[in-house]
Design a protein around this motif. Structure first.
Motif, PDB file in Angstrom:
ATOM      1  N   ILE A 182      -8.356   9.601   0.193  1.00  0.00           N
ATOM      2  CA  ILE A 182      -6.902   9.715   0.032  1.00  0.00           C
ATOM      3  C   ILE A 182      -6.561  10.833  -0.955  1.00  0.00           C
ATOM      4  O   ILE A 182      -5.665  11.649  -0.713  1.00  0.00           O
ATOM      5  CB  ILE A 182      -6.311   8.371  -0.431  1.00  0.00           C
ATOM      6  CG1 ILE A 182      -6.569   7.290   0.634  1.00  0.00           C
ATOM      7  CG2 ILE A 182      -4.820   8.502  -0.719  1.00  0.00           C
ATOM      8  CD1 ILE A 182      -6.242   5.888   0.177  1.00  0.00           C
ATOM      9  N   LEU A 183      -7.287  10.875  -2.060  1.00  0.00           N
ATOM     10  CA  LEU A 183      -7.023  11.915  -3.064  1.00  0.00           C
ATOM     11  C   LEU A 183      -7.301  13.299  -2.499  1.00  0.00           C
ATOM     12  O   LEU A 183      -6.572  14.260  -2.779  1.00  0.00           O
ATOM     13  CB  LEU A 183      -7.869  11.669  -4.314  1.00  0.00           C
ATOM     14  CG  LEU A 183      -7.601  10.341  -5.041  1.00  0.00           C
ATOM     15  CD1 LEU A 183      -8.527  10.200  -6.235  1.00  0.00           C
ATOM     16  CD2 LEU A 183      -6.140  10.228  -5.471  1.00  0.00           C
ATOM     17  N   SER A 184      -8.339  13.419  -1.683  1.00  0.00           N
ATOM     18  CA  SER A 184      -8.636  14.694  -1.038  1.00  0.00           C
ATOM     19  C   SER A 184      -7.521  15.104  -0.086  1.00  0.00           C
ATOM     20  O   SER A 184      -7.143  16.282  -0.021  1.00  0.00           O
ATOM     21  CB  SER A 184      -9.963  14.594  -0.283  1.00  0.00           C
ATOM     22  OG  SER A 184     -10.243  15.790   0.407  1.00  0.00           O
ATOM     23  N   ALA A 185      -6.958  14.119   0.643  1.00  0.00           N
ATOM     24  CA  ALA A 185      -5.860  14.406   1.563  1.00  0.00           C
ATOM     25  C   ALA A 185      -4.623  14.881   0.796  1.00  0.00           C
ATOM     26  O   ALA A 185      -3.916  15.791   1.248  1.00  0.00           O
ATOM     27  CB  ALA A 185      -5.526  13.164   2.382  1.00  0.00           C
ATOM     28  N   ILE A 186      -4.364  14.276  -0.357  1.00  0.00           N
ATOM     29  CA  ILE A 186      -3.236  14.719  -1.185  1.00  0.00           C
ATOM     30  C   ILE A 186      -3.439  16.168  -1.608  1.00  0.00           C
ATOM     31  O   ILE A 186      -2.503  16.986  -1.572  1.00  0.00           O
ATOM     32  CB  ILE A 186      -3.072  13.796  -2.407  1.00  0.00           C
ATOM     33  CG1 ILE A 186      -2.651  12.391  -1.958  1.00  0.00           C
ATOM     34  CG2 ILE A 186      -2.038  14.377  -3.386  1.00  0.00           C
ATOM     35  CD1 ILE A 186      -2.653  11.362  -3.083  1.00  0.00           C
ATOM     36  N   ARG A 207      -0.726   2.174   0.885  1.00  0.00           N
ATOM     37  CA  ARG A 207      -2.039   2.592   0.411  1.00  0.00           C
ATOM     38  C   ARG A 207      -1.991   3.982  -0.191  1.00  0.00           C
ATOM     39  O   ARG A 207      -2.617   4.261  -1.222  1.00  0.00           O
ATOM     40  CB  ARG A 207      -3.047   2.568   1.562  1.00  0.00           C
ATOM     41  CG  ARG A 207      -3.591   1.219   1.864  1.00  0.00           C
ATOM     42  CD  ARG A 207      -4.473   0.703   0.722  1.00  0.00           C
ATOM     43  NE  ARG A 207      -5.644   1.536   0.527  1.00  0.00           N
ATOM     44  CZ  ARG A 207      -6.026   2.025  -0.650  1.00  0.00           C
ATOM     45  NH1 ARG A 207      -5.336   1.776  -1.749  1.00  0.00           N
ATOM     46  NH2 ARG A 207      -7.112   2.771  -0.745  1.00  0.00           N
ATOM     47  N   LEU A 208      -1.256   4.872   0.439  1.00  0.00           N
ATOM     48  CA  LEU A 208      -1.144   6.244  -0.048  1.00  0.00           C
ATOM     49  C   LEU A 208      -0.542   6.251  -1.447  1.00  0.00           C
ATOM     50  O   LEU A 208      -1.066   6.895  -2.370  1.00  0.00           O
ATOM     51  CB  LEU A 208      -0.274   7.048   0.922  1.00  0.00           C
ATOM     52  CG  LEU A 208      -0.216   8.568   0.773  1.00  0.00           C
ATOM     53  CD1 LEU A 208      -1.598   9.187   0.923  1.00  0.00           C
ATOM     54  CD2 LEU A 208       0.747   9.152   1.799  1.00  0.00           C
ATOM     55  N   VAL A 209       0.556   5.532  -1.617  1.00  0.00           N
ATOM     56  CA  VAL A 209       1.235   5.497  -2.912  1.00  0.00           C
ATOM     57  C   VAL A 209       0.397   4.754  -3.950  1.00  0.00           C
ATOM     58  O   VAL A 209       0.251   5.205  -5.093  1.00  0.00           O
ATOM     59  CB  VAL A 209       2.632   4.857  -2.771  1.00  0.00           C
ATOM     60  CG1 VAL A 209       3.284   4.696  -4.147  1.00  0.00           C
ATOM     61  CG2 VAL A 209       3.520   5.697  -1.851  1.00  0.00           C
ATOM     62  N   ASP A 210      -0.182   3.625  -3.571  1.00  0.00           N
ATOM     63  CA  ASP A 210      -0.969   2.837  -4.522  1.00  0.00           C
ATOM     64  C   ASP A 210      -2.190   3.608  -5.019  1.00  0.00           C
ATOM     65  O   ASP A 210      -2.526   3.556  -6.209  1.00  0.00           O
ATOM     66  CB  ASP A 210      -1.424   1.521  -3.876  1.00  0.00           C
ATOM     67  CG  ASP A 210      -0.287   0.537  -3.682  1.00  0.00           C
ATOM     68  OD1 ASP A 210       0.801   0.769  -4.250  1.00  0.00           O
ATOM     69  OD2 ASP A 210      -0.486  -0.455  -2.953  1.00  0.00           O
ATOM     70  N   GLU A 218       0.679  10.255  -8.721  1.00  0.00           N
ATOM     71  CA  GLU A 218       1.893   9.995  -7.942  1.00  0.00           C
ATOM     72  C   GLU A 218       2.800  11.221  -7.885  1.00  0.00           C
ATOM     73  O   GLU A 218       3.365  11.541  -6.833  1.00  0.00           O
ATOM     74  CB  GLU A 218       2.669   8.803  -8.507  1.00  0.00           C
ATOM     75  CG  GLU A 218       3.844   8.410  -7.613  1.00  0.00           C
ATOM     76  CD  GLU A 218       4.593   7.191  -8.111  1.00  0.00           C
ATOM     77  OE1 GLU A 218       5.491   6.728  -7.392  1.00  0.00           O
ATOM     78  OE2 GLU A 218       4.274   6.695  -9.212  1.00  0.00           O
ATOM     79  N   ASP A 219       2.946  11.930  -9.002  1.00  0.00           N
ATOM     80  CA  ASP A 219       3.779  13.142  -9.000  1.00  0.00           C
ATOM     81  C   ASP A 219       3.213  14.175  -8.039  1.00  0.00           C
ATOM     82  O   ASP A 219       3.957  14.855  -7.316  1.00  0.00           O
ATOM     83  CB  ASP A 219       3.887  13.722 -10.404  1.00  0.00           C
ATOM     84  CG  ASP A 219       4.766  12.883 -11.330  1.00  0.00           C
ATOM     85  OD1 ASP A 219       5.528  12.029 -10.809  1.00  0.00           O
ATOM     86  OD2 ASP A 219       4.689  13.066 -12.557  1.00  0.00           O
ATOM     87  N   GLN A 220       1.888  14.302  -8.025  1.00  0.00           N
ATOM     88  CA  GLN A 220       1.274  15.257  -7.113  1.00  0.00           C
ATOM     89  C   GLN A 220       1.513  14.839  -5.661  1.00  0.00           C
ATOM     90  O   GLN A 220       1.766  15.684  -4.799  1.00  0.00           O
ATOM     91  CB  GLN A 220      -0.225  15.387  -7.369  1.00  0.00           C
ATOM     92  CG  GLN A 220      -0.866  16.466  -6.494  1.00  0.00           C
ATOM     93  CD  GLN A 220      -2.379  16.408  -6.474  1.00  0.00           C
ATOM     94  OE1 GLN A 220      -2.980  15.486  -6.998  1.00  0.00           O
ATOM     95  NE2 GLN A 220      -3.001  17.394  -5.843  1.00  0.00           N
ATOM     96  N   LEU A 221       1.418  13.532  -5.404  1.00  0.00           N
ATOM     97  CA  LEU A 221       1.677  13.049  -4.051  1.00  0.00           C
ATOM     98  C   LEU A 221       3.085  13.403  -3.612  1.00  0.00           C
ATOM     99  O   LEU A 221       3.294  13.894  -2.496  1.00  0.00           O
ATOM    100  CB  LEU A 221       1.468  11.539  -3.976  1.00  0.00           C
ATOM    101  CG  LEU A 221       1.904  10.873  -2.665  1.00  0.00           C
ATOM    102  CD1 LEU A 221       1.101  11.406  -1.485  1.00  0.00           C
ATOM    103  CD2 LEU A 221       1.779   9.347  -2.755  1.00  0.00           C
ATOM    104  N   ARG A 222       4.053  13.153  -4.463  1.00  0.00           N
ATOM    105  CA  ARG A 222       5.442  13.454  -4.095  1.00  0.00           C
ATOM    106  C   ARG A 222       5.640  14.950  -3.878  1.00  0.00           C
ATOM    107  O   ARG A 222       6.362  15.368  -2.964  1.00  0.00           O
ATOM    108  CB  ARG A 222       6.395  12.906  -5.162  1.00  0.00           C
ATOM    109  CG  ARG A 222       6.409  11.385  -5.198  1.00  0.00           C
ATOM    110  CD  ARG A 222       7.414  10.812  -6.178  1.00  0.00           C
ATOM    111  NE  ARG A 222       7.390   9.353  -6.145  1.00  0.00           N
ATOM    112  CZ  ARG A 222       8.028   8.612  -5.254  1.00  0.00           C
ATOM    113  NH1 ARG A 222       8.786   9.195  -4.328  1.00  0.00           N
ATOM    114  NH2 ARG A 222       7.947   7.297  -5.288  1.00  0.00           N
ATOM    115  N   SER A 223       5.009  15.763  -4.707  1.00  0.00           N
ATOM    116  CA  SER A 223       5.080  17.209  -4.518  1.00  0.00           C
ATOM    117  C   SER A 223       4.440  17.606  -3.199  1.00  0.00           C
ATOM    118  O   SER A 223       4.967  18.453  -2.459  1.00  0.00           O
ATOM    119  CB  SER A 223       4.374  17.917  -5.682  1.00  0.00           C
ATOM    120  OG  SER A 223       4.283  19.309  -5.453  1.00  0.00           O
ATOM    121  N   ALA A 224       3.297  16.990  -2.887  1.00  0.00           N
ATOM    122  CA  ALA A 224       2.591  17.307  -1.644  1.00  0.00           C
ATOM    123  C   ALA A 224       3.413  16.912  -0.423  1.00  0.00           C
ATOM    124  O   ALA A 224       3.488  17.660   0.565  1.00  0.00           O
ATOM    125  CB  ALA A 224       1.243  16.592  -1.624  1.00  0.00           C
TER     126      ALA A 224
END
Length: 278
Positions: A182-186, A207-210, A218-224
């Motif tokens: 998941i982290l690699s996908a982000i 799962r992605l958010v958790d 989480e900030d990186q996920l939202r940016s991505a």
């Protein structure tokens, strides 16, 4: 529709049916980036499931609500191991069967049965609305649940209709091993190397958010995700996204909440996006 996704890199978050989704995307020319999210495992304690099956056979429920196809398949696994398939299928045949969307209906057909009613909205709220329009007072209702979801509201709504609810949870998710994926996908989305992320279940969103939260990302996920078009198969996924302050950019047309219409919607949206960028 052949080759409509040629040259596009699509991220999918693998769960139980994504092998088929990956094949469909690949047939349309997509470069599919697969990210395993979790594995599905049998309930660690099968005794409650076996007891539920026993109650069903001994005194078939008036109504049966199947929330997922996977749930019925896991129940059938235990039934077959116990050598009581004929008795169980006969009991299910006596119940009025409600399916939360098309997937439980497919699982029923695998054992030679059909759903009597399929919800218009494939959500817990849709199930509650449907049952509220029926007279189920005094009914015994079997309710198959799925993991990582608070079903309290649905159970209360059914009880408010006067029915007795008997629940079963036949499987669990094992997600820890997949967090590196998941982290690699982000990272791939953040780097702009993904043309769209396609989501087909609400569990994928959670799962992605958790996973991002657990690793301080989480900030990186939202940016991505701000850089990556989000394709949602239907309202269940879109509502889950909204609960985290996210929005679906692509959804199937004409309320066709299936994989092929989702692929069609992605091809149209990505083609328009490419045309605007030229």
């Amino acid at each position: 529709m052949a080759d409509k996704l040629n040259g596009y890199r699509i991220l999918i978050l693998e769960t139980r049916e994504e092998a088929q989704f990956s094949r469909l995307l690949t047939e349309q020319g997509a470069d599919v980036l697969q990210c395993p999210m979790f594995t599905i495992e049998d309930a660690p304690d099968s005794a409650p499931v076996q007891a539920w099956i026993g109650r069903f056979i001994a005194n078939p429920f008036d109504d049966l609500v199947l929330m997922t196809g996977e749930g019925l398949r896991r129940i059938m696994k235990i039934v077959r191991q116990s050598g009581i398939e004929k008795e169980f299928v006969a009991a299910v045949g006596k119940s009025r069967k409600f399916a939360r969307g098309p997937k439980p209906g497919r699982a029923l057909r695998e054992i030679g049965l059909e759903a009597d009613v399929t919800t218009e909205k494939p959500t817990s709220e849709g199930v509650a609305e449907m049952l509220s329009r029926l007279d189920i007072k005094g009914h015994r209702l079997g309710l198959q649940l799925y993991p990582e979801k608070d079903h309290g509201v649905l159970i209360s709504a059914i009880r408010d209709c006067g029915a007795e609810v008997d629940t079963v949870l036949p499987y669990v998710y094992d997600s820890k091993a997949a967090e590196a994926n998941i982290l690699s996908a982000i990272d791939e989305m953040e780097a702009g190397r993904v043309d769209a992320i396609a989501l087909t279940s609400s569990g994928q969103v959670r799962r992605l958010v958790d996973a991002a939260k657990a690793h301080g990302r989480e900030d990186q996920l939202r940016s991505a995700l701000a850089k990556t078009p989000i394709a949602s198969v239907g309202p269940v996924v879109s509502d889950e996204l909204k609960s985290y302050g996210l929005e679906a950019d692509i959804t199937p047309a004409n309320d066709a909440f299936f994989m092929k219409p989702l692929i069609s919607a992605m091809s149209v949206a990505l083609e328009k996006s490419a045309a605007r960028a030229e």
